[in-house]
Structure formats: C-alpha cells, structure tokens
Write a protein that holds these residues in place. Sequence first.
Motif, short mmCIF file in Angstrom:
data_model
loop_
_atom_site.label_atom_id
_atom_site.label_comp_id
_atom_site.label_asym_id
_atom_site.label_seq_id
_atom_site.Cartn_x
_atom_site.Cartn_y
_atom_site.Cartn_z
N ALA C 367 48.73 34.05 33.39
CA ALA C 367 48.61 32.82 34.05
C ALA C 367 49.76 32.65 35.12
CB ALA C 367 48.76 31.60 33.08
N ARG C 368 50.85 33.21 34.86
CA ARG C 368 52.04 33.12 35.56
C ARG C 368 52.15 33.90 36.87
NH1 ARG C 368 55.39 29.22 36.19
NH2 ARG C 368 57.42 29.46 34.85
N MET C 369 51.48 35.14 36.42
CA MET C 369 51.27 35.98 37.66
C MET C 369 49.89 36.11 38.34
SD MET C 369 54.33 37.69 37.46
CE MET C 369 53.96 39.10 38.49
N TYR C 370 49.12 34.63 38.42
CA TYR C 370 47.82 34.68 38.53
C TYR C 370 47.37 35.29 39.82
CZ TYR C 370 43.37 33.36 37.28
OH TYR C 370 41.83 33.37 36.85
N PRO C 371 48.03 34.95 40.88
CA PRO C 371 47.78 35.52 42.19
C PRO C 371 47.51 37.10 42.10
CG PRO C 371 49.39 34.13 42.57
CD PRO C 371 49.39 34.30 41.05
N VAL C 372 48.29 37.59 41.36
CA VAL C 372 48.36 39.27 41.22
C VAL C 372 46.79 39.59 40.62
CG1 VAL C 372 49.30 41.26 40.16
CG2 VAL C 372 50.79 39.63 41.13
N PHE C 373 46.58 38.81 39.59
CA PHE C 373 45.40 39.19 38.86
C PHE C 373 44.07 38.85 39.68
CE2 PHE C 373 48.37 39.60 35.61
CZ PHE C 373 47.83 40.65 34.70
N PHE C 374 44.48 37.50 40.41
CA PHE C 374 43.10 37.18 41.03
C PHE C 374 42.80 38.05 42.24
CE2 PHE C 374 40.96 33.83 43.38
CZ PHE C 374 40.18 32.97 42.40
N GLU C 375 43.73 38.38 42.89
CA GLU C 375 43.51 39.15 44.04
C GLU C 375 43.30 40.43 43.77
OE1 GLU C 375 43.12 37.67 46.93
OE2 GLU C 375 43.93 35.72 46.49
N GLY C 376 43.96 41.19 42.69
CA GLY C 376 43.95 42.43 42.30
C GLY C 376 42.59 42.71 41.67
N MET C 377 41.98 41.69 40.84
CA MET C 377 40.96 42.09 40.25
C MET C 377 39.39 41.38 40.86
SD MET C 377 41.20 43.67 37.36
CE MET C 377 42.83 43.85 36.27
N SER C 378 39.91 40.75 42.01
CA SER C 378 38.93 40.25 42.82
C SER C 378 37.91 39.26 42.01
CB SER C 378 38.01 41.26 43.44
OG SER C 378 38.53 42.22 44.05
N ILE C 379 38.78 38.37 41.34
CA ILE C 379 37.98 37.42 40.36
C ILE C 379 37.00 36.49 41.12
CG2 ILE C 379 38.33 35.57 38.84
CD1 ILE C 379 40.93 36.94 38.01
N ALA C 380 37.34 36.06 42.30
CA ALA C 380 36.64 35.14 42.88
C ALA C 380 35.21 35.85 43.33
CB ALA C 380 37.16 34.73 44.18
N GLY C 381 34.17 35.22 43.06
CA GLY C 381 32.87 35.66 43.43
C GLY C 381 32.30 36.88 42.82
N GLY C 382 32.83 37.36 41.62
CA GLY C 382 32.69 38.65 41.14
C GLY C 382 31.57 38.18 39.97
N SER C 383 31.44 39.31 39.26
CA SER C 383 30.37 39.09 37.95
C SER C 383 30.93 39.94 36.87
CB SER C 383 28.96 39.49 38.18
OG SER C 383 29.02 40.94 38.39
N ILE C 384 31.89 40.70 37.11
CA ILE C 384 32.65 41.32 36.06
C ILE C 384 33.86 41.92 36.36
CG2 ILE C 384 31.66 43.78 36.37
CD1 ILE C 384 31.19 43.71 33.24
N ASN C 385 34.85 42.06 35.53
CA ASN C 385 36.40 42.64 36.12
C ASN C 385 36.93 42.93 34.78
OD1 ASN C 385 38.14 40.56 35.19
ND2 ASN C 385 37.17 39.39 37.05
N ALA C 386 37.92 43.84 34.76
CA ALA C 386 38.69 44.20 33.53
C ALA C 386 39.31 43.29 32.72
CB ALA C 386 39.75 45.45 34.12
N VAL C 387 39.65 42.45 33.42
CA VAL C 387 40.38 41.27 32.73
C VAL C 387 39.20 40.51 31.75
CG1 VAL C 387 42.03 39.22 32.49
CG2 VAL C 387 42.06 40.99 34.18
N ALA C 388 38.49 40.01 32.22
CA ALA C 388 37.30 39.38 31.63
C ALA C 388 36.70 40.29 30.68
CB ALA C 388 36.10 38.85 32.68
N LEU C 389 36.36 41.53 30.93
CA LEU C 389 35.81 42.33 30.09
C LEU C 389 36.34 42.39 28.68
CD1 LEU C 389 33.12 43.80 29.72
CD2 LEU C 389 34.29 46.00 30.51
N ILE C 390 37.75 42.66 28.81
CA ILE C 390 38.64 42.98 27.63
C ILE C 390 38.54 41.85 26.91
CG2 ILE C 390 40.82 43.32 27.22
CD1 ILE C 390 40.10 45.89 27.97
N GLY C 391 38.96 40.88 27.56
CA GLY C 391 38.82 39.22 26.78
C GLY C 391 37.33 39.11 26.00
#
Lengths: 166, 99, 817
Positions: C367-391
């Motif tokens: 949450a603190r470093m959210y831009p890093v994850f948001f941009e690094g994982m291309s969260i916007a507009g996606g349908s799967i990414n490593a963070v969401a999958l692990i969770g």
Amino acid sequence: MVAQNIFFGIIAAAMVVSAIKVVTTKNVVHAALYLVIVLAGVAAQFILVGAEFTGVTQVLVYIGAVIVLFLFGIMLTRARIGHEMDVDNERRWIAGLTALLLFAVMTYALLDAFDDTDIEANGALAPQATQAVSDSIFRDYLIPFEAVSFLLLAALIGAIVVARRE
Amino acid sequence: MWLNQFLILGALLFCIGVYGVLARRNGVMVLMSIELILNAVNINLVAFGAFHATPAGQVFALFVIAVAAAEVGVGLALVLLIYRNRSSIDLESVDLLKG
Amino acid sequence: MLAAEAGAAASAGWFLENAWLFPAVPFVSFLLILFFGRKMPKQGAEIGITALAIVFAGALIAGAQWISHVNAAESAHGTEETHSTDETHGTEEEGHSTEPGTTEDGTHSEEGTSTEESHDEGALAVSGGGRSVVLGPSLALPMAEEGGEAHASVPPVISEWKSDWWTVGGIDFQVGTFVDGQAVMMLFVVGLISLLVHIYSTDYVHGDIRYTHFFAFLSLFTASMLLLVLANNLVMFITAWELVGVCSFALIGHWWEEQNNSNAALKAFLTNRVGDMGLLIGMITLFFTAGQGRTFNIYEINVAAASGTVSDTALTVAALCLLAAVMSKSGQFFLHTWLPDAMAGPTPVSALIHAATMVVAGVYMIARMYPVFFEGMSIAGGSINAVALIGAITTMVGGSLAFVQRDIKKVLAYSTVSQLGYMVMALGVGAWTAAMFHLMTHAFFKACLFLGSGSVSHACNHSFDMKTDMGGLRKYMPKTHATFLVGTLALAGFPLMSGFWSKDEILAGTGGFGLSEGANGRYSLMLVMGLITGGMTAAYMTRCYWLTFMGEWRGANSPNAHHGAHAAAHDDHDAHAPAGHDAHDAHDAHGGLPHESGPRITTPLLILAVLAFVAMFANIPGQFGFVPEGWRLRFEHYIEPKGEYFPAISHAEFSPVIAILSLIAAAVASGLAVAYYRKVEAQDPMGTELVDGPTSKAGLPKVAYNVLANKFYLDWLYTDVIVGFVKGPLARAANWFNQNVLDGIVNGTATVSKRIAGFTYTVLDQQVVDGVVRGSGIGASETGGLLRRMQNGRVQGYAALMFAAAAVLAGVFVLAI
C-alpha cells in the motif's frame, strides 16, 4: 615511467613467486615468512601508485601484527616445525583447476575492459595526501568507520570468548 | 603504467589465494591464503583509487585491512579451538557437515 | 527538496509533525522494562501499558489532526463549500471506537489517562448493556461534515531531520517520518490492539518466569511496528522490518525450553529471511532507478513511479522483488508455512503479531509503495497479475487448510493467511481502499478471535485442541462466547458486520465479469476465488465455533484434564510454562469445569467485538442514498492518499449482485456446516465428526483430507524433498554414476588404451602411451572422486564447488554481455 615499470615488474615477480610458495610449501613457518614478502610487496605497490598512508598501514598492521599473530597461532597449535608430508589435501588438482579457471575469466574480463588504459588517464599519479584520506574517512565514511570500530571490538571479544579455556 | 598490470597482479594473487584456501589441510595455512585474497582485493582498490584520483580507494583498502585484522583474530581463535578439541588442525577431519 | 511539503504542513498539527514520538515512546518503555522492569511492583507491565496508553492517545489526536488537515487542504483548494468542522458530536464513549480518520477530535483525549478512562467507560457501557454486542441506538458516528468526492491533493506530512543525518560517500541517508492517512490509520490500529494485548497479557501470562521479558518485547515490537509505519525512506523501513522480525522470533520462542517452540521461532525467522532478500534487492533497484537521482525516499520514489518517468522494466523487477518480501512477511502462498507454526508463541502474541499487526506489514508495504506496484504490475485495465494471483491463491489455500485443523489457534492462523491473501488480492486488483479497510476490520475481529481463543484455552485445560478439550462453552463462558460469536460473524462475512462490508468492497473491486462499476480491470478469476473463499471462510468458522461453543463439554474426559499433578501431561502450547499455575489452582477449586476468564481478559474482548461491529460504519458505500452523504465513504475520503505520490486508481461501486452472491456463498456454506454438526450431535452428543463422515470414507474426500491435513505437502516438500534430495539421492546418484559409468569409462579407456599400446608397441614409444593411459586413468578417477566426494562434509570441497560455479557464471556473464 620506465623505472616504475621496472620496479613494478621486479616486485610483482617476487610477490607472485612468494605467493605460490605460500600455498605450496610444506613448512608452515616458511609459509608465514613467504607471506611477509607478499605483504611487503603489496605495501611497495601501494607506494608505487602514491598511496603512501595505506602502504605504511599495510606494513604496520600486516607485517607488524598479523604475521606475529600467525606465528603465535602456529606455535600454539604446535604444528610441526619443518616438513610435513601431507599439508595439501587430495583435491589440490581440482583446486588448481578452479583457480586457473577463475584467473582465466578475470584476466579475460580485465583485458576486455581496460585493455591498455593508462593508470594516469585521469591525472598524473601523485602522492595522495594523507590529509585527503583522513578527510574522506572522517567526513564521507564516518559511519562505516564507526562500524569497523565496532566490528573490531566485537572481534576482540569474540576471539577471547572463543579461545578462552573454560 | 597500465591500470591492467595492477589488476592482473591482483587477479593472480587472488587465484593463488583461492588455490590455497581450497587445497591446504592446515587451518593456519588456509587463513594465510585468505590474507592473500584480501591483499589482492586491496591492490585493486588502491589501483582504482589512483586511477580515478579519489581517496575512496585507499579508504576502503584501510577498511579491508581493519576487517582482515579482525578476521585473523577470530579465525585463529577458531583454529585454536579446533586444535584444543581435536588435537589437530587438519581440516580434513572437520567434516561434521557430512550428509 | 521536501521543504515545500514540510513548510506547507507547518500547521498540520503537532502530533503529525512530531510523529517520531510514536515509536520513541514504546522504545523507551522497552529499555525501562528491560533495565528496571523486575524491580517494579508489577514487574514492568505497568510501564508498557502506560507507554501504549500514551501512544494510543497520541494516535487519536493524530487522527483528529489528520482529519482537519485533509479538510483544510480541501477547502484550500476551493473544491468544497465551507464547512463547519463539527467533529465533536460523537458521544464520548463511542467516539474512540471507530477508526481514527473519521471519528476523533482532539478534545476528549488530551492525554493518555483520560483516554483510558473513556475507554473503560465505553467498555462498561457496552458490557452493562447485557452480553449482547449490539449497540444501543445512541450510536452516533461522529463525522466530519463534508462528504463529496473532492479530489483535492492532500499533501502528506513529512518531517525530516533537518541536517544530514548520515552521509556515506556522497549519498545522503535521511531519517524522518511520513504521515498520511494510511499511516494514521495504522497508528490507531497498532496502538489500540497493542494496548489491549498488553492489558490482556497481564492476566494471561501472569506468573510466567519471563513475564518482564515478555512485556519488554511487546514494547519493542510495538515500537518497531510504529517505526515501520512512519518510515519515510526505505532504509528506515527495512530496519523496522527486520526489527519486527526479530521481535517475532523472540516472542514465538518465548517458551524456548520446548523444542517445538524454538523450531517454530527459527522457522519463522528463516522463512522471513528468504523474502528479505527480495526486499533488499527491490530496494536497491528502486534506489538506482526511481526518483531524481539516487534516493531511498519513499515519497520521491512514489512520485517518480506514479509520474511514469521510471522504466516499466525497473518497476516490474522492483515490484516482483518486493512481492517476495510480502510473501514471506505476510504469509502468502508458498512462504506462508511459518505463520501457523508461529502459533507456538503465547496467544496474546499471536493476536498482536500474527493476526493484527506484523503480518500486515507486507500488505502495508504494498500500500505504501503502491505506485511501484500499480505501474510495475500494470494493474489498471488488466485481468490478471502476479500480486492478485498470489493473493487469490493464498486466500484459497489458507481457507481450505483451516478446515482440517484441530487446534483452534491453527484454524485462526490459516484464516489469517486466507484473509491476508484477500488483502493482497485487493491490492493486486487495484482496490486499495478496500484492502486497507479490510486490513483494519480484520485487525479488529481477528484480534478478537485470537484473544477469545486464548480465553477459551485458559478455561479448558490450557489446551487449544477443539476436539478433546472444548465444546459447550457457551454455557460456561458467556462473555467470551458472545465476543467470539461477533468475531466469527464478522470474519464469515455476516451482513451488518464489518467483515462483510470490507470483503464485499474487495470483491466489487475485482470488477469480475463486469458485475461492478468503476473497477480497475476485469479480474474475473479473482472474483471467483474470492467468492469460493468467502464460502469456505463461513464454513470453517462455523465448524470452529460449533466445536468450541456448542454441544457438550468434552474436556472432562480429555487427556489434558487431570492436571492435579501440575507438571504432568501438558502436551499443548501454553500449559507447560508456569504461566498457568494460578489458573490451574482455580480450576481445581472449580472442580475442573470451565469458567469465564477475568475482567482483564474479557474487557479487551468486548472492546474488540464492538469495534468489529462498529468499523462497518467507517466506509459505507457511496450508493446508499438513505445514509447522509457525510457518512458515506469516510474511510476512502480520509485514508486514501490524494496527490502526485499516489496513482490514479478508480473506485468500484457497491454491486448488489456481488453482495448477494457472497451472502449466498457464506449462508450456504455455514448452513451446510451447521447441518453437518447437527447430524453429528444427533448421532453422538460428545462426538466431533460423523462416524461415517466423508473423511473417514475412502475415495476422493479422503484424499482431499489427507492433502489438507498435510498442508498441501509444502513442509514435506521443503524439508524432505528439497533438502532430502540434495542430501540423499543426489549423493547416491553421484555415487552410482561414479561406480557404474565413470568406472566403466575408466576401465574401458584403460583396457582399450592398453590394447592399442600393445599393438603399437613397436611404432610408438612405450613411455608416451603409458603416460597417456595413466593420465586418462588418473584424470577419470579424480573426476569420479570429485563427484563421489561432493558430499563428504569437507568445507573446502564445497568452497571449491562454489568458486568454480562463480567462475563459470562470471565467464558466462563476461562472454554473453
């Protein structure tokens, strides 16, 4: 620079021969004495590139203290003075191959990177003032310096604790 | 003088030291070989310090010297302990890690 | 370069600017307890409680100041009509029971003591109203007046050490605090739960031999956690991160005399080291790539990452490395194995560290470093990414493993794993606010459940085994029962409980199948897995509740029951310590029946149960028109960062379809569980499983049970397969290779060579050929020797391997690059 190159060559040759002796001689005390030559050679190389303070420290710490420590270690462990037949283990060929491989890789990388770069490319070699070194230590690298002091203290206590008789 | 002559000297000493560490049976001799490795590193540091005309190389060489002193102290204490427990500093007999 | 923010925040409030005091107070308390604790009348506990009371009071004031800071920032931007900052109409005793961002004004908590009083008042008011935890109608949510969707930028309050703190080789390292909404929320959560755990522990570990030590480490833990929350650069962050790891190690191993506990502590510590490498590498990657020049400053890294000036590759690498750290610290699948084992620690520790605070450090880091994850994982507009999958995987793994545990704390531990998976999944799908909201509600109800399980075990032979020692406790422990029930309902996602709302927000945030508006992408898989886990959660919590509180008490026949001789037969976690001796005596006086715990245990339970309910009001969905506008989405309004250091995430709207689906899943699952246990009760009132239950039958259910009972064989994989393979078969294989292949080659070579030598004796010099023969023989046998002796325990052999491998690797790099 011819004179410096000649001296470098002589010192380096002495160092390499002594270093090989350190790791091949069968006599522990001789190994320690050859080590002195290598360490003194290192100090001489330091002075050759103008790192005088470090060269002097090298002599003081290594030849003055570390070698003495080694000799004490040899005495206290009563390693036989004189020839020992099997000071090397049976894996010395593997060890030699590993070392050669490592040397090949490093030499290739070095030649690749610094082919014939002159050491004076960024300015002539000049004795670096001890003051600059001390300024650097006590300004830029003060925290690491304190950390090293702490490490030495810890090592001192650790060595005593480990080696103490119960 | 070339930069490389110092660096290759360092590499050579390093590899000789590695050989010693790997091939020697005597604990004290292994420690000596480690000194060779550390000195090889120091040559590199000082050479690069001279090359870049910065005292940082010397500073780190001094740190290495200090750490090496600590290392020898603790290392010899350990060798002494091994000797006391086993009456030998033959590293071949120290194989508690045997699987 | 941050002077601007610091300057602008000059009026933000004293507590926000001097936030360093929050970790400092418990740290001082740690030192005091360590040095003077034993001499104090209460052996140091009072120092810890006082320190925590101060921290908690400070957190409340900081919360109030943060609210006015946000309001001021908004009015300064002119996006809001003027508002009467009327935050004081909350009733005194409920005021502190919701989260800080929305409730507190500074007026009734000027100092720790008064807050504590108001606390007790609140607790009394609630418990006085009967055992029910449903609050009276007077519950008024104190709110700031303004609602609205203002998106004015709210600068965080950053205070830095003015002069350079520490410079090495031209790189400045700074210390400072970085306070924004999420930090304030964490201050509140950590302060509150730590305070309650301190109070609870005075009773729970009463009489323990290391009582003082225990409180000292609780204080140190709190200090480290607060430091982690407030850190404004990654060096401070990793320091605090390691410190909480150390405290966790010390507290899990609190009763280290028992081998299991000390193993569990080691396992936790070592598993965390795996992830810490990731944190270190990620941190270094960010140091070199993000920000203007080289920086560890979190704010600058976030600004750089959010602005899109950093290369995507660097951010992806950094995000993956940081994710490894999250996986170890927050118990994500496949590094989660330490968390259930960590239940070897005392129960208050489990509640504080392994449910509510430390394990959310990883979630907090994302949450603190959210831009890093948001941009690094291309969260916007996606349908799967490593963070969401692990969770998502974690949430299902944890949920399914919770089914087969007999130990009540292990059920809760796996449930924690599962819920942490929910939070990580939420962050992975872009539902930042939902994740933080769930973090807060989960902290309340999970701490409540854990402390409740401790209270239960206190009454039941000091065992945590639900099958042998529990059952029917609702008759004996009314307060514990009521609070546990509230916690269970909240966790299971029962409507009108906080857990339902936060879980629903996460599910809506996935935007799966387009069922909810405004989500960041279409994470359909995550929605499905979340819904399944919702059902599983309801079912295993029903099982846990039923085995503990319904039916008849089974403890009288338990092997743990006869502790007339105190030292005998203590095979559970807690009983072996002297901790329980007083309680044992009490048991004997009661003739062995369970009994309600004392007020120092039940009061924290009641407070947490109330919070587990009340916290739902913190983030009422924006579509609920019948709720006054100023009451909706308070959490999002005050906690979510607004500004250039946070990516532009969109917010999913409340989706009735998803809410109903998750409700159905939970209702069906718990209904099935209830039906199952009714059948069990009908067959055998003392039984815990059907005699011919599914798991006792062969076939698929049995296989499934075995897989779950063996924790998906992960521990087995780690210890037996990986370690065992390296140790055993590999060595045997090497030996076999040597015996059969190499020796064959050697013999063959030698034979062939000798024959050739014989034939060509007259042609070639005998010496040369013999030399070759011998040479090849020796060479082959040396090679064989290398392979055979690989596992001989001689360190130099391993070192040779290491050096050779390093040389080869370096060679590859040199040649390839």
